[in-house]
Design an enzyme around this catalytic site. Structure first.
Site, PDB file in Angstrom:
ATOM      1  CB  VAL A 171      60.158  62.843 -21.333  1.00  0.00           C
ATOM      2  CG1 VAL A 171      59.363  61.576 -21.096  1.00  0.00           C
ATOM      3  CG2 VAL A 171      60.670  63.387 -20.009  1.00  0.00           C
ATOM      4  CD  GLU A 172      62.774  56.942 -26.362  1.00  0.00           C
ATOM      5  OE1 GLU A 172      62.436  55.782 -26.576  1.00  0.00           O
ATOM      6  OE2 GLU A 172      63.958  57.296 -26.170  1.00  0.00           O
TER       7      GLU A 172
END
Ligand SMILES: O=C(O)COP(=O)(O)O
Length: 188
Positions: free
Chosen positions: A73-74
């Site tokens: 996840v960014e």
């Protein structure tokens, strides 16, 4: 992008034991959609109850591998009340969790549908709680209201009637909009 809902308090101490935030969010969205036709027919109601039981079971699945989730996840989007704080009290484990995510270069966004404060005022609240959060990372509904009007090129020579809190008024002013209305005290 990961949406952390009220139901999924992210805490460094118990990160490996919490439910998947994604499944909680999607199931509640699903239930809202289903509710449109709920009151029309009893059969729909029965279907919904059966479906919601299944959705709840899915949402309760424990997070198996927090590291893999973080790596994949960014951007982490956090709800505020019930996730970062409860009222004016910081929730345990939040500073460590945010620090961990920042150390991994993650983008953090804090959303709240509480319109009593502007972004700047929320910035102060984060500061008071000992959290280092930039104004640009905060998306309050007060700011969203002003941003929406800007996005539709709402004419600056017209007035906005506000049914909402002080934070909206501040954000409208900052964006150069005139308004009527605002917080109302009801006396019984
Ligand atoms: O305080 C509220 O009414 C809701 O706030 P939240 O969106 O940060 O959960």
């Amino acid at each position: 992008m990961l949406v952390s809902s009220r139901a999924t308090v992210v805490s460094a101490a118990n990160f490996k034991r919490i439910s998947s935030p994604c499944s909680c969010s999607s199931s509640s969205l699903f239930l809202k959609k289903k509710r449109v036709g709920w009151s029309r027919r009893m059969e729909d109601k029965k279907d919904l109850l059966a479906t919601s039981a299944t959705a709840s079971s899915v949402a309760a699945q424990p997070l198996q591998d927090a590291d893999a989730l973080i790596d994949s996840v960014e951007t982490f989007i956090f709800d505020c009340d019930g996730v970062i704080w409860k009222g004016d009290k910081l929730i345990d484990g939040v500073p460590e969790t945010l620090e961990l995510l920042r150390s991994k270069g993650k983008r953090l966004v804090f959303v709240t549908n509480n319109s009593t404060k502007s972004r700047k005022q929320y910035g102060k609240k984060f500061e008071t709680l000992g959290l280092n959060v930039n104004e640009e990372e905060i998306f309050a509904s007060s700011f969203a209201a002003a941003a929406y009007l800007q996005s539709i090129d709402f004419p600056k020579d017209k007035k906005v009637y506000v049914i909402g809190e002080q934070g909206i008024l501040i954000e409208l002013e900052l964006a150069g909009f005139s308004y009527l209305g605002g917080p109302v005290c009801f006396r019984l």
